[in-house]
Design an enzyme around this catalytic site. Sequence first.
Site, short mmCIF file in Angstrom:
data_model
loop_
_atom_site.label_atom_id
_atom_site.label_comp_id
_atom_site.label_asym_id
_atom_site.label_seq_id
_atom_site.Cartn_x
_atom_site.Cartn_y
_atom_site.Cartn_z
N CYS A 82 -13.81 3.09 22.02
CA CYS A 82 -15.05 3.32 21.28
C CYS A 82 -16.25 3.29 22.22
O CYS A 82 -16.41 4.19 23.02
CB CYS A 82 -15.17 2.33 20.13
SG CYS A 82 -16.41 2.82 18.90
N HIS A 177 -10.11 2.96 17.28
CA HIS A 177 -9.79 1.57 17.60
C HIS A 177 -8.29 1.30 17.47
O HIS A 177 -7.79 1.07 16.36
CB HIS A 177 -10.56 0.63 16.67
CG HIS A 177 -12.02 0.55 16.96
ND1 HIS A 177 -12.56 -0.43 17.76
CD2 HIS A 177 -13.05 1.34 16.58
CE1 HIS A 177 -13.87 -0.25 17.84
NE2 HIS A 177 -14.18 0.82 17.14
N GLU A 179 -6.80 -1.32 18.29
CA GLU A 179 -6.55 -2.74 18.09
C GLU A 179 -6.46 -3.15 16.63
O GLU A 179 -5.93 -4.22 16.30
CB GLU A 179 -7.62 -3.59 18.79
CG GLU A 179 -9.01 -3.53 18.21
CD GLU A 179 -9.88 -2.40 18.76
OE1 GLU A 179 -11.10 -2.57 18.83
OE2 GLU A 179 -9.32 -1.33 19.12
N SER A 231 -7.21 -31.90 9.00
CA SER A 231 -7.47 -31.40 7.65
C SER A 231 -6.20 -31.21 6.85
O SER A 231 -6.25 -31.10 5.63
CB SER A 231 -8.22 -30.07 7.72
OG SER A 231 -7.36 -29.04 8.20
N GLY A 232 -5.07 -31.14 7.54
CA GLY A 232 -3.81 -30.84 6.88
C GLY A 232 -3.47 -29.37 6.92
O GLY A 232 -2.38 -28.96 6.54
N GLY A 233 -4.42 -28.54 7.38
CA GLY A 233 -4.18 -27.12 7.52
C GLY A 233 -3.37 -26.82 8.77
O GLY A 233 -3.08 -27.70 9.59
N ASP A 235 -4.12 -25.10 11.53
CA ASP A 235 -4.77 -25.19 12.84
C ASP A 235 -4.84 -26.63 13.35
O ASP A 235 -4.44 -26.92 14.48
CB ASP A 235 -6.18 -24.59 12.78
CG ASP A 235 -6.17 -23.15 12.28
OD1 ASP A 235 -5.14 -22.48 12.47
OD2 ASP A 235 -7.17 -22.71 11.69
N SER A 236 -5.35 -27.54 12.53
CA SER A 236 -5.46 -28.92 12.99
C SER A 236 -4.08 -29.56 13.15
O SER A 236 -3.89 -30.41 14.02
CB SER A 236 -6.33 -29.74 12.04
OG SER A 236 -5.76 -29.84 10.75
#
Length: 528
Positions: A82, A177, A179, A231-233, A235-236
Amino acid sequence: MHQTILILDFGSQVTQLIARRVREAGVYCEIVPGDTIDAAALARPQLKGLILSGSHASAYGDDAPSVPPAVFEAGVPVLGICYGMQAMAQQLGGEVIWSDQREFGYAEVRAHGHTQLLKDIQDFATPEGYGMLKVWMSHGDKVAKLPPGFKLMASTESCPIAGMADEVRRFYAVQFHPEVTHTQQGPAMLTRFVRDICGCTGDWSMPNYIDEAVDRIREQVGDEEVLLGLSGGVDSSVAAALIHRAIGDQLTCVFVDHGLLRLNEAEQVMQTFVKNLGVRVIHIDATEQFMSQLAGVSDPEAKRKIIGKEFVEVFQSEAAKLKNARWLAQGTIYPDVIESAASKTGKAVAIKSHHNVGGLPDTLNMKLLEPLRELFKDEVRKLGVALGLPPEMVYRHPFPGPGLGVRILGEVKKEYADLLRRADAIFIEELRKTLDPVTGKNWYDQTSQAFAVFLPVKSVGVMGDGRTYDYVVALRAVETTDFMTADWAELPYNLLKRVSSRIINEVRGINRVTYDVSSKPPATIEWE
């Protein structure tokens, strides 16, 4: 050292998707500022190729970021995407002009010339035998004249030069694009570039990342202690597992119940983490503290900032009890950074802040440890599996750090949170129970993220012989692979009907249920 692709960022919102696609090909990559990359970076012995990102700028503008000339003299293949294509054309002797036929969204591109980048890659062929690609465009300018040494590689009716190549110097560029997921052959194109044209062998993987991240964490932390906001999610959780592998008992997880969690989540999180991670988890019930600070606040950015500030205060309070605590660990990942416009380059236009990116004050008396900051959600999940976390933890739908605070539109009240918690639990329960007859998977596993949103409006309803005047919730479910773009999930009508009926009958105070059919973009996944 890994073979490396450098991605030069000129401010596109989807620059990091390029990195994700490159990593999917098993190739290590880094994102660096596009117009200030230094000679040392280009002289790395492990450098195998360069990719120029998109941008909101115009290549012919007075303030347009330019590609350093050394990029084209580095002796490695270069791919422009682009704006990257337009900058390449402009700086190497071509011409870029404003187009009176802009292209935003789906387009069909004809491939020309059998270049190494596109050879044998197509979505379909025309009756005349022309190879065609289904792609995603987003541009208002176009290349009007090829630079010397380049040949036409792709075109559309409104963009005659939609791709160009100088195969002697191994310079390639496309106006679309590759990607984004909407470009169906995008992964094949980027894999072709990094593996075949750049010659990368694919020496990067999650197990390798674990070893490197563990070494990096140990080097950063030394003998100091780390607090992690759990947090329990996903990621953490993955961040906790990774850091625990690196430093063991030097990690203390702090689970803050801010009164904005899902139904029974505090109990589930404590049980899961004590059982599976073997780390020390401190449970803090800070509901009153958070709710009092959020009272009367309706602006979403203000709510995020308040929640982030209160989190930090809780962590600082807990840190004071640990003599050697010097680090605050977070599960920050790439999409958080991108949408807060706080990436390494800082060039992207801001979408919204995240409590774990934009909400940290300068007075924070701890150093930040963010081992997942360079990873996308799907990479985080792969990392979790490699670390041995249970699937029900790793493949749980994302839940924002501010919790229900950004799923309650307007002012946050305990009454609203209690209603939303119950409505959300019903929605998730029905998604888990209902199978898609085509795939055989339940709809929870088939969707990438699903939740309910509380709308601070009331509508008239009828229950029995009486009139009701109660609140409204919206259901949201999306399908995505990268969380940078997403399509709304086409849930069966009978499933939606059942969810609506249960919520209205079981959650007193709600009498209307709607379903959100917006995709990202133009909407975001969360409402706030």
